[in-house]
Scaffold this motif. Structure first.
Motif, PDB file in Angstrom:
ATOM      1  N   THR A 126     -11.193  -2.021  -0.342  1.00 29.58           N
ATOM      2  CA  THR A 126      -9.837  -2.410   0.051  1.00 29.58           C
ATOM      3  C   THR A 126      -9.668  -3.923  -0.048  1.00 29.58           C
ATOM      4  N   ARG A 183      -9.381  -4.932  -3.718  1.00 29.03           N
ATOM      5  CA  ARG A 183      -8.102  -4.537  -4.304  1.00 29.03           C
ATOM      6  C   ARG A 183      -6.959  -5.429  -3.808  1.00 29.03           C
ATOM      7  N   PRO A 242     -11.113   8.676   1.604  1.00 28.51           N
ATOM      8  CA  PRO A 242     -10.130   7.632   1.871  1.00 28.51           C
ATOM      9  C   PRO A 242      -9.345   7.936   3.137  1.00 28.51           C
TER      10      PRO A 242
END
Length: 314
Positions: free
Chosen positions: A219, A222, A241
């Motif tokens: 995360t 990204r 997820p």
């Protein structure tokens, strides 16, 4: 118009004839029986398995994984982390974190297992430059990618993080790579886990970023990628997820006669297994198909990821 009608009728007759001559479709069993030929400690709570059959195994490319069928019947997905050019055996590495992994750690040379695959949900795409980011056991699919990038003569850099050096597998193998291409970043030596910006520091413009590891690390990468000149990020996670922005719903188990309420933050699989604990699952990410359950209309629902009201043949 009559000519067109005649041609259509002729095609229909041919289709009927060919249908009569077509042999029945047979299911193909792609299960490969293998034997454990070596079990090697790689780090704290991590072992690698060398799996062979005595014959050349199906080829694979970096990023591929196999479904490992254990003696108990449990099935789990593990990335191939050996040399794609060596088809004499497969190598997987497993961290001990649950029942299936404990079974893997108890295996000894000579144990009989099986694999299905290989399959690739994390394909390695050709590029001029790469940044590889791996967290802990996430190094497994990245290792073959690093070797492939080096063999192609591409520019590359590996950032490898983990709780401590003792917990990070394959450090000895990585020590054979040029120091300037590898940054080892154990949390114990830096005080805190790395942020996405720290992991991406120095990424070349236009580079492809390959990231595998814990969800928070992925995360962070990204989120912070937009602040760099990298071209794209490709990632693979080893855990489910999180469910964000979900809504509660109900599922009906037709054969069991039960109606279950699924909360906004839970997967259908978890709720179903509370009443039917033997319902199978494996990857928990929706691609292996183990958790697919039939619906009365002839369709199916992947109860580990698909969300929404449904009637299930359970």
């Amino acid at each position: 118009m009559s000519t067109l009608v005649g041609v259509g009728a002729a095609y229909r007759r041919l289709a009927q004839l060919s249908g009569k001559r077509r042999p029945p479709v047979r299911a193909v069993d792609r299960t490969i029986p293998l034997v454990v030929t070596a079990v090697t400690p790689e780090a704290e709570d991590v072992v690698s398995l060398r799996l062979a059959s005595g014959r050349p195994l199906p080829g694979w490319r970096p990023g591929a994984h196999v479904d490992l069928v254990l003696p108990s019947g449990r099935v789990r997905q593990y990335s191939l982390c050996g040399d794609p050019g060596d088809r004499s055996h497969y190598r997987v590495a497993v961290r001990r974190i649950g029942e299936a992994s404990r079974e893997v750690h108890a295996l000894r040379p000579g144990a009989e297992v099986a694999v299905k695959g290989p399959r690739n949900a994390f394909p390695f795409v050709a590029a001029d430059s790469y940044l590889f980011v791996a967290g802990g056991i996430g190094i497994t699919p990245v290792l073959p990618m690093v070797r492939a990038a080096a063999a192609r003569g591409a520019r590359w850099r590996l950032v490898y993080t983990g709780r401590s050096r003792a917990s990070m597998p394959f450090l000895e193998e990585l020590s054979r790579l040029p120091d300037e291409h590898v940054w080892l970043r154990p949390d114990t030596e830096y005080g805190i886990p790395a942020s996405g910006a720290e992991l991406l520091e120095g990424v070349p413009d236009g580079a492809s970023v390959y990231c595998c590891g814990p969800v928070p690390m992925i995360t962070g990468v990204r989120v912070d990628l937009a602040r760099t000149g990298a071209k794209a990020v490709y990632f693979e996670r080893f855990s489910t997820p999180p469910i964000v922005g979900g809504e509660p719903f109900r599922v009906v188990l037709r054969r069991s006669g039960r109606t279950l309420d699924v909360p906004a933050d839970r997967a259908t699989l978890d709720v179903v297994r509370e009443v039917l604990p033997d319902v199978p699952f494996s990857c928990r990410q929706g691609f292996c198909g183990t958790c697919a359950v039939a619906t009365p209309d002839g369709g199916s629902v992947r109860i580990c990821v698909d969300r929404g009201p449904a009637v299930l043949e359970l």
